[in-house]
Every structure is written in C-alpha cells, then in structure tokens.
Design an enzyme around this catalytic site. Structure first.
Site, PDB file in Angstrom:
ATOM      1  N   ASP A  68      11.284   2.973   5.785  1.00 35.52           N
ATOM      2  CA  ASP A  68      11.007   1.542   5.665  1.00 35.52           C
ATOM      3  C   ASP A  68      12.223   0.768   6.155  1.00 35.52           C
ATOM      4  OD1 ASP A  68      10.444  -1.163   4.421  1.00 35.52           O
ATOM      5  OD2 ASP A  68       8.769  -0.056   3.556  1.00 35.52           O
ATOM      6  N   SER A 100      -7.409  -1.229   9.948  1.00 31.51           N
ATOM      7  CA  SER A 100      -7.801  -2.433   9.217  1.00 31.51           C
ATOM      8  C   SER A 100      -9.244  -2.743   9.595  1.00 31.51           C
ATOM      9  CB  SER A 100      -6.903  -3.616   9.618  1.00 31.51           C
ATOM     10  OG  SER A 100      -7.473  -4.846   9.221  1.00 31.51           O
ATOM     11  N   TYR A 122      -3.336  -8.114  16.716  1.00 30.55           N
ATOM     12  CA  TYR A 122      -3.480  -7.299  15.516  1.00 30.55           C
ATOM     13  C   TYR A 122      -4.701  -6.389  15.623  1.00 30.55           C
ATOM     14  CZ  TYR A 122      -3.652  -6.094  10.555  1.00 30.55           C
ATOM     15  OH  TYR A 122      -3.680  -5.411   9.356  1.00 30.55           O
ATOM     16  N   LEU A 168       0.823  -1.205   0.000  1.00 33.94           N
ATOM     17  CA  LEU A 168       0.000   0.000   0.000  1.00 33.94           C
ATOM     18  C   LEU A 168       0.858   1.255   0.000  1.00 33.94           C
ATOM     19  CD1 LEU A 168      -2.676  -1.016   2.687  1.00 33.94           C
ATOM     20  CD2 LEU A 168      -2.625  -1.537   0.246  1.00 33.94           C
TER      21      LEU A 168
END
Length: 254
Positions: A36, A147, A160, A17
């Site tokens: 990153d 999410s 998560y 993404l």
C-alpha cells in the site's frame, strides 16, 4: 485452498476492502503482506498484528517497487500462495465537457494504476507461486478487483470503466495462461460498498444511493467483499470467473 498457514499478498490492504480482507484472512490463520502507499496505516497494521503482517510501501504501477515488495515478502514469509489486488483510484471527467476534452494524462493515470498496476503485481506474484509445491492440484490463487462500472459505467467514468473492464477482460486469458502451474485467477466486481470514502458524502446521499440497490437496499459492507475473496480462495473449482457482489444494482447513467 485452506487459508491456514498460507501467505497472501494484498494490495491496497491498509484501508477499505483490502483492510477488511487482511483482518478476515489473519483471523483464518494466514500471514499477509500489505502492499500500500499509505505508510501510516500500514505501520499501524503491523503494530496491531505483529509478525502476521508485513507492510511494504508500494507503487503498484512501478515495476521496481513491486519487485522489491515481492522480494521482501519472500524473504519474510518464504512463499506466496494468494495475491489479491484492491489497489486503485477513481476519477471522473467527461470525454468532452464544458472544460474541454478528457485530459489524456488523467486517463493514462487511471489505466496505469488500476489496470497495469493489477497486472504488474499478479504476474510477479505468479512467478513465485509457480515455485510452490502442488497441493490438491493447486499452487496459488489470484483475485483481482473490478467494479460494476466495468459493465454499467456512468457519465464521466470512461477511464475508470475502461480500467475495470480491462480487468474483467483479462481474467479468463490469465487463468488460461496460469492453469498449467496450478494457479487460479478470478475477479470480484463490487457494487456500492460502504468504505470510509462514503462517510464524507453525508447521510442523505448515502440513503439516496442505498435506494438504488435492488435488495437489500443498503450499501455493501467491506467484509462482504472479504468474505467473497475467502470463498474464492477456499473453493478450488472457482476459476476464470468474474463475480458481481452488488445487491443486484444496475447503475444508471448518472
């Protein structure tokens, strides 16, 4: 906020993404600092886009690492207008299963990277955004990534879902905290998006997952999340909101 000549910090920007968003934003005329851990992919981005991209190998959960990345961004580009947090990890374990209880170290790892890492980056980016000149009532835009698991967490997703639920939960209070500086804060909650991770699952698994999506019955495209990020940046009235981009899916327990 118009993307042209703006500087965006994008964590997890070397793949998935994040990479889709980097490409879309560069096409719109922005410069991007990619934070990153994947050095090889980051270097490849710089080779492809040259001076429009800065890559800084970054551990988002580490304060010193992010401070260094933000300082490098300011030195290279002179400002930060946009911060988008995609960096994160998965993880699956039952609270209590055949192998015993959920390992606390693993729970902490997911929370530290996904939730604490997101907050770590955005707070330091906001510090720099607050120095920007106020243009049309704005100095900066922050976008975090949750999410659908924040709402429809499946079996084994306690850590998560907790990390992503935390991101949803802090969206409005952070938007309220930063309103006085002209900084907007929003969150995107993606559904099943076809990143390279899904390719390893095989065609039959992808078809099965696609059938669980309401409409259209397919996995989402990474650029559809990038497009949502661009919409949030460009629409000055979007603030304090979490947007599900999921084809109407509601995840089942398994």
């Amino acid at each position: 906020m118009n993307l042209h000549h703006k500087v965006a910090v994008i964590t997890g920007g070397a793949s998935g993404l994040g990479l889709a968003t980097v490409k879309r934003f560069i096409q719109a005329g922005a410069k991007v600092a990619v934070l990153d851990f994947n050095e090889q992919a980051g270097v490849a981005l710089v080779a492809e886009y040259g001076e429009q991209v800065l890559f800084v190998k970054t551990n988002v959960a580490d304060e010193a690492s992010v401070q260094h990345a933000i300082a490098q961004t300011m030195t290279t580009f002179g400002a930060i207008h946009i911060c988008i947090n995609y960096a994160g990890v998965g993880g699956a374990a039952k609270t209590l299963g055949k192998n015993g209880v959920f390992p606390l170290d693993e729970f902490n790892r997911v929370i530290q990277i996904n939730l604490v890492g997101t907050f770590n980056v955005l707070r330091l980016a906001a510090e720099q955004m607050a120095k920007n000149e106020l243009v049309d009532g704005e100095r900066g835009v922050i976008i975090n990534t949750a999410s659908v698991a924040a709402f429809d967490g499946q079996i084994g997703q306690a850590a998560y879902s907790a990390s992503k639920g935390g991101i949803v939960g802090m969206t409005l209070p952070i938007a309220r905290d930063l309103a006085q500086y002209g900084i907007r804060v929003n969150t995107i909650a993606p559904g099943l998006i076809h990143t390279p991770l899904f390719d390893s699952l095989g065609e039959k698994v992808i078809e099965s997952l696609s059938a669980t999506v309401l409409n259209p019955q397919r996995l989402g495209h990474p650029d559809e999340i990038a497009q949502t990020a661009q919409f949030i940046v460009e629409n000055a009235y979007m603030n304090g909101e979490t947007i599900r981009v999921d084809g109407g899916i509601r995840m089942q327990p398994r």
